[in-house]
Write an enzyme that holds these catalytic residues in place. Structure first.
Site, PDB file in Angstrom:
ATOM      1  N   ILE A 216       4.651  -0.085  -3.817  1.00  0.00           N
ATOM      2  CA  ILE A 216       5.184   0.802  -2.788  1.00  0.00           C
ATOM      3  C   ILE A 216       6.565   1.383  -3.078  1.00  0.00           C
ATOM      4  CG2 ILE A 216       6.003   0.879  -0.400  1.00  0.00           C
ATOM      5  CD1 ILE A 216       3.653  -0.887   0.334  1.00  0.00           C
ATOM      6  N   CYS A 217       7.539   0.537  -3.336  1.00  0.00           N
ATOM      7  CA  CYS A 217       8.911   1.035  -3.350  1.00  0.00           C
ATOM      8  C   CYS A 217       9.150   2.117  -4.399  1.00  0.00           C
ATOM      9  CB  CYS A 217       9.890  -0.101  -3.570  1.00  0.00           C
ATOM     10  SG  CYS A 217      10.038  -1.130  -2.113  1.00  0.00           S
ATOM     11  N   GLY A 218       8.538   1.957  -5.548  1.00  0.00           N
ATOM     12  CA  GLY A 218       8.811   2.917  -6.607  1.00  0.00           C
ATOM     13  C   GLY A 218       7.818   4.044  -6.643  1.00  0.00           C
TER      14      GLY A 218
END
Lengths: 162, 178
Positions: free
Chosen positions: A48-50
């Site tokens: 998700i974050c990247g």
């Protein structure tokens, strides 16, 4: 290593009509008159974050300043897209290049035969349906949004500062 | 290699000497678990390098994925208006699971801020403009996720774990000295 070369600027963007939701289609033709950003990506549910989709989701207001429509495209089905979009609270359509699999990615020279997935390819298409900018990034690298923003600014001749 | 388009300046929150040979800049999100890991790594590098390292933090809240990220970023900026950016920054990263509005007010109280002003400032356009400016400067510099680090204005494309980040910082320090 990326093996594909994207279609060049100035070429006519190949037409397509793909499932957006399980019961709805989107065609490139119906978006004529405004810029379109195509984001091909390998598969739903990457970390998700990247992730590239999250970044583009965050910069939608910037794209809207150029009246541009963002479309994500992968070989996943519309049902899978639905779950992925919900999980990431995505506010732009994801198109299912599912049947025949990868057909649209192939037209955009963005299909990785070895993996059976799309490249991480970005296209900016102008309001007349011509390719204004294209880029294929190494599949493990999130290409970021800078190239797309520059291309859109080139089309509208404006730089928007916050 | 991507370069930082908005140079580090007086607008930024920085720790360490402005004359440090190395500036490490992070684009981060208070609700991102990887940024939480990076927080500890940065602290370790700061302890090790002291004045040799300047650390700058800019906001890159992925607000659609992390529902508390934007509020938390605004809270840090609002605390900054009372000279308490870094204490709030630390509290937020040390309590990543508790970033609700009530939590933020509690942290402001614990940090002995003027709470009314803090609440007003988190809701003011001024804090939001700063966060947005940080965010867009990141997008234009090739930030594509969090955390993204820049070492002396060059994007650090390796993993952000201690070893890789330390190596990049030391390499930059070495270049500056020679």
């Amino acid at each position: 290593m990326s093996t594909n070369t994207p279609l060049a600027s100035g070429a006519e963007a190949p037409g397509f009509k793909l499932r957006d939701t399980p019961d709805q289609d989107v065609s490139l033709k119906e978006l004529r008159g405004r810029p379109v950003v195509l984001m091909f990506y390998p598969a739903d549910f990457s970390p998700i974050c990247g992730s590239e989709v999250s970044l583009f989701n965050e910069i939608l207001p910037e794209l809207q300043k150029h009246a541009a429509q963002l479309l994500g495209i992968s070989v996943d089905s519309a049902w899978c897209h639905l779950a992925f979009a919900r999980e990431n609270n995505l506010r732009f359509p994801l198109l299912a290049d599912f049947h025949p699999k990868g057909e649209v990615a192939r037209r955009y020279q963005s299909y990785r035969e070895s993996e059976g997935e799309a490249e991480r390819a970005l296209y900016v298409i102008d309001k007349d349906g011509l390719i204004a900018w294209s880029y294929i990034s190494p599949v493990g690298v999130n290409p970021g949004a800078e190239g797309v923003l520059k291309a859109l600014e080139g089309l509208s001749g404006k730089v928007y500062e916050d | 290699m991507s370069e930082l388009v908005m140079p580090v300046g007086v607008r930024d929150h920085a720790q360490g000497s402005a004359y440090a040979p190395v500036t490490l800049l992070e684009y981060g999100d208070y609700e991102c678990p990887y940024c939480g890991q990076a927080y500890v790594i940065v602290k370790r590098l700061q302890a090790e390098l002291g004045d040799e390292l300047r650390f700058v933090f800019r906001n890159f809240p992925l607000a659609q994925v992390h529902p508390h990220a934007l509020r938390a970023a605004l809270a840090a900026e609002a605390a900054g208006f009372q000279g308490a950016f870094w204490p709030m920054h630390d509290v937020l990263f040390e309590h990543q699971g508790a970033l609700g509005t009530d939590h933020l007010v509690t942290y402001a109280t614990l940090l002995e801020l003027d709470v009314e002003r803090f609440i007003h400032d988190t809701e003011s356009g001024k804090a939001e403009r700063r966060v947005r400016e940080d965010f867009m400067s990141g997008v234009r510099s090739g930030v594509n996720g969090t955390p993204t680090f820049f070492v002396n204005d060059h994007r650090h494309d390796q993993w952000y774990q201690y070893g890789a980040l330390r190596e990049a910082v030391y390499a930059a320090a070495g270049v500056m000295r020679s």
